[in-house]
Design an enzyme around this catalytic site. Structure first.
Site, mmCIF file in Angstrom:
data_model
loop_
_atom_site.group_PDB
_atom_site.id
_atom_site.type_symbol
_atom_site.label_atom_id
_atom_site.label_comp_id
_atom_site.label_asym_id
_atom_site.label_seq_id
_atom_site.Cartn_x
_atom_site.Cartn_y
_atom_site.Cartn_z
ATOM 1 N N GLU A 48 23.041 41.799 48.811
ATOM 2 C CA GLU A 48 21.823 41.353 48.122
ATOM 3 C C GLU A 48 22.184 40.425 46.967
ATOM 4 O O GLU A 48 23.278 40.517 46.406
ATOM 5 C CB GLU A 48 21.071 42.567 47.556
ATOM 6 C CG GLU A 48 19.905 43.034 48.380
ATOM 7 C CD GLU A 48 18.674 42.116 48.284
ATOM 8 O OE1 GLU A 48 18.812 40.919 47.999
ATOM 9 O OE2 GLU A 48 17.575 42.615 48.516
ATOM 10 N N ASP A 49 21.244 39.562 46.602
ATOM 11 C CA ASP A 49 21.439 38.742 45.405
ATOM 12 C C ASP A 49 21.188 39.569 44.150
ATOM 13 O O ASP A 49 21.969 39.538 43.202
ATOM 14 C CB ASP A 49 20.540 37.496 45.433
ATOM 15 C CG ASP A 49 19.063 37.806 45.703
ATOM 16 O OD1 ASP A 49 18.727 38.973 45.977
ATOM 17 O OD2 ASP A 49 18.241 36.872 45.649
ATOM 18 N N PHE A 73 14.309 37.172 34.010
ATOM 19 C CA PHE A 73 14.149 36.508 35.291
ATOM 20 C C PHE A 73 15.191 35.416 35.393
ATOM 21 O O PHE A 73 15.237 34.501 34.576
ATOM 22 C CB PHE A 73 12.739 35.934 35.475
ATOM 23 C CG PHE A 73 12.472 35.607 36.913
ATOM 24 C CD1 PHE A 73 11.998 36.586 37.784
ATOM 25 C CD2 PHE A 73 12.735 34.342 37.418
ATOM 26 C CE1 PHE A 73 11.800 36.301 39.129
ATOM 27 C CE2 PHE A 73 12.534 34.047 38.765
ATOM 28 C CZ PHE A 73 12.064 35.030 39.611
ATOM 29 N N VAL A 74 16.063 35.540 36.388
ATOM 30 C CA VAL A 74 17.183 34.613 36.502
ATOM 31 C C VAL A 74 17.088 33.771 37.770
ATOM 32 O O VAL A 74 16.494 34.200 38.764
ATOM 33 C CB VAL A 74 18.543 35.365 36.470
ATOM 34 C CG1 VAL A 74 18.827 35.912 35.091
ATOM 35 C CG2 VAL A 74 18.578 36.481 37.504
ATOM 36 N N ARG A 94 17.769 27.248 43.561
ATOM 37 C CA ARG A 94 18.800 27.986 44.312
ATOM 38 C C ARG A 94 20.133 27.248 44.261
ATOM 39 O O ARG A 94 21.187 27.834 44.407
ATOM 40 C CB ARG A 94 18.390 28.139 45.780
ATOM 41 C CG ARG A 94 17.183 29.026 46.007
ATOM 42 C CD ARG A 94 17.068 29.365 47.493
ATOM 43 N NE ARG A 94 15.764 29.893 47.864
ATOM 44 C CZ ARG A 94 15.392 31.156 47.758
ATOM 45 N NH1 ARG A 94 16.226 32.039 47.253
ATOM 46 N NH2 ARG A 94 14.204 31.565 48.145
ATOM 47 N N LYS A 131 19.446 44.752 37.820
ATOM 48 C CA LYS A 131 18.671 44.846 36.566
ATOM 49 C C LYS A 131 18.640 46.308 36.125
ATOM 50 O O LYS A 131 17.897 47.118 36.684
ATOM 51 C CB LYS A 131 17.259 44.303 36.775
ATOM 52 C CG LYS A 131 17.204 42.801 36.822
ATOM 53 C CD LYS A 131 15.776 42.285 36.754
ATOM 54 C CE LYS A 131 15.752 40.810 37.080
ATOM 55 N NZ LYS A 131 14.401 40.282 37.277
ATOM 56 N N GLY A 145 17.948 34.764 49.193
ATOM 57 C CA GLY A 145 18.686 34.787 47.922
ATOM 58 C C GLY A 145 20.177 35.024 47.998
ATOM 59 O O GLY A 145 20.932 34.549 47.153
ATOM 60 N N ASP A 196 16.150 44.556 41.671
ATOM 61 C CA ASP A 196 15.232 44.543 40.536
ATOM 62 C C ASP A 196 14.490 45.877 40.511
ATOM 63 O O ASP A 196 14.962 46.849 39.934
ATOM 64 C CB ASP A 196 14.293 43.329 40.712
ATOM 65 C CG ASP A 196 13.332 43.149 39.562
ATOM 66 O OD1 ASP A 196 13.356 43.942 38.618
ATOM 67 O OD2 ASP A 196 12.533 42.197 39.605
HETATM 68 P P1 IMP Z 1 13.223 44.293 44.247
HETATM 69 O O1 IMP Z 1 12.631 44.670 45.578
HETATM 70 O O2 IMP Z 1 12.187 44.362 43.132
HETATM 71 O O3 IMP Z 1 14.480 45.038 43.901
HETATM 72 O O4 IMP Z 1 13.534 42.761 44.303
HETATM 73 C C1 IMP Z 1 14.511 42.261 45.070
HETATM 74 C C2 IMP Z 1 14.304 40.807 45.402
HETATM 75 O O5 IMP Z 1 13.411 40.125 44.520
HETATM 76 C C3 IMP Z 1 15.629 40.127 45.258
HETATM 77 O O6 IMP Z 1 16.351 40.187 46.457
HETATM 78 C C4 IMP Z 1 15.230 38.716 44.857
HETATM 79 O O7 IMP Z 1 15.037 37.924 46.001
HETATM 80 C C5 IMP Z 1 13.920 38.877 44.103
HETATM 81 N N1 IMP Z 1 14.149 38.905 42.634
HETATM 82 C C6 IMP Z 1 14.123 39.968 41.816
HETATM 83 N N2 IMP Z 1 14.411 39.639 40.548
HETATM 84 C C7 IMP Z 1 14.628 38.295 40.563
HETATM 85 C C8 IMP Z 1 14.996 37.340 39.531
HETATM 86 O O8 IMP Z 1 15.216 37.642 38.345
HETATM 87 N N3 IMP Z 1 15.136 36.060 39.967
HETATM 88 C C9 IMP Z 1 14.946 35.649 41.241
HETATM 89 N N4 IMP Z 1 14.623 36.518 42.231
HETATM 90 C C10 IMP Z 1 14.449 37.824 41.887
HETATM 91 MG MG MG Z 2 16.368 38.693 47.862
#
Ligand code: IMP
Ligand code: MG
Length: 183
Positions: A101-102, A154-155, A167, A133, A46, A105
């Site tokens: 990081e992208d 969700f983006v 992407r 988020k 990402g 969440d």
């Molecule tokens: P986390 O571990 O829940 O914080 O999620 C992190 C990873 O989940 C990010 O690095 C993204 O690759 C993916 N992710 C979380 N939310 C989104 C979203 O809204 N769109 C696309 N990918 C997401």
């Molecule tokens: Mg990611």
């Protein structure tokens, strides 16, 4: 005839806004890491576009490496299990590390990364994320460089995917699927 099963995309953060914000983040990083020769570590897949744009605004000496973690698969909700798919190639002991990081969440991925990197005794460790988020994070630590704080949507686009699609979009868009009435 409209196909209701087709996901709908709505622009959320424009290309122009993204590049303006990245310039500001880069200015801060150039100042904070002057003479520190940091290593930027992009989290695949990402972050690849964000890192590529960010790094071209960095005017101090720096290095780059990548980590790859398990993905969401084709789902929008994290499985909760984070595993390492690609490890680092560089030595990070006594180096200044910036994780790129992208999106943060749930925060599970960055929690995992923090532990992984700290086990190798870096000189310092900070986190940069394009998107955060704000209502979702279960983080116990602070993210140092945040592009945009966003609502729980969700983006996709600008490196972020849904089931590996989108992407390549230049802007960040909200993805609505047929079962969603809001977001
Ligand atoms: P986390 O571990 O829940 O914080 O999620 C992190 C990873 O989940 C990010 O690095 C993204 O690759 C993916 N992710 C979380 N939310 C989104 C979203 O809204 N769109 C696309 N990918 C997401
Ligand atoms: Mg990611």
């Amino acid at each position: 005839m409209s196909d209701k099963s087709q996901p709908k995309l709505k622009e959320y953060i424009s290309e122009k806004k993204i590049s303006g914000r990245i310039n500001k983040l880069a200015k801060k990083l150039n100042k904070d890491y002057k003479d520190k020769n940091p290593i930027f570590i992009g989290i695949l897949n990402g972050s690849f576009i964000f890192l590529a744009d960010l790094i071209r605004e960095i005017n101090i000496d720096c290095e780059i490496d990548f980590l790859k973690l398990s993905s969401y698969g084709d789902e929008k909700i994290s499985s909760g299990n984070v595993t390492l798919l690609k490890d680092l190639n560089c030595e990070i002991e006594n180096r200044h590390i910036i994780i790129v990081e992208d999106i943060v969440d749930s925060g599970l991925s960055v929690n995992f990364i923090k532990k992984l990197i700290e086990d190798h005794n870096p000189a310092s460790l900070r986190f940069a994320t394009l998107l955060f988020k704000k209502d979702m994070s279960k983080l116990t630590f602070k993210i140092d460089y945040i592009g945009f704080k966003i609502d729980n949507k969700f983006v996709v686009g600008y490196g972020l995917d849904f089931a590996q699609k989108y992407r390549n979009l230049k802007a960040i868009k909200v993805l609505k699927t047929k079962n969603q009435t809001e977001n």
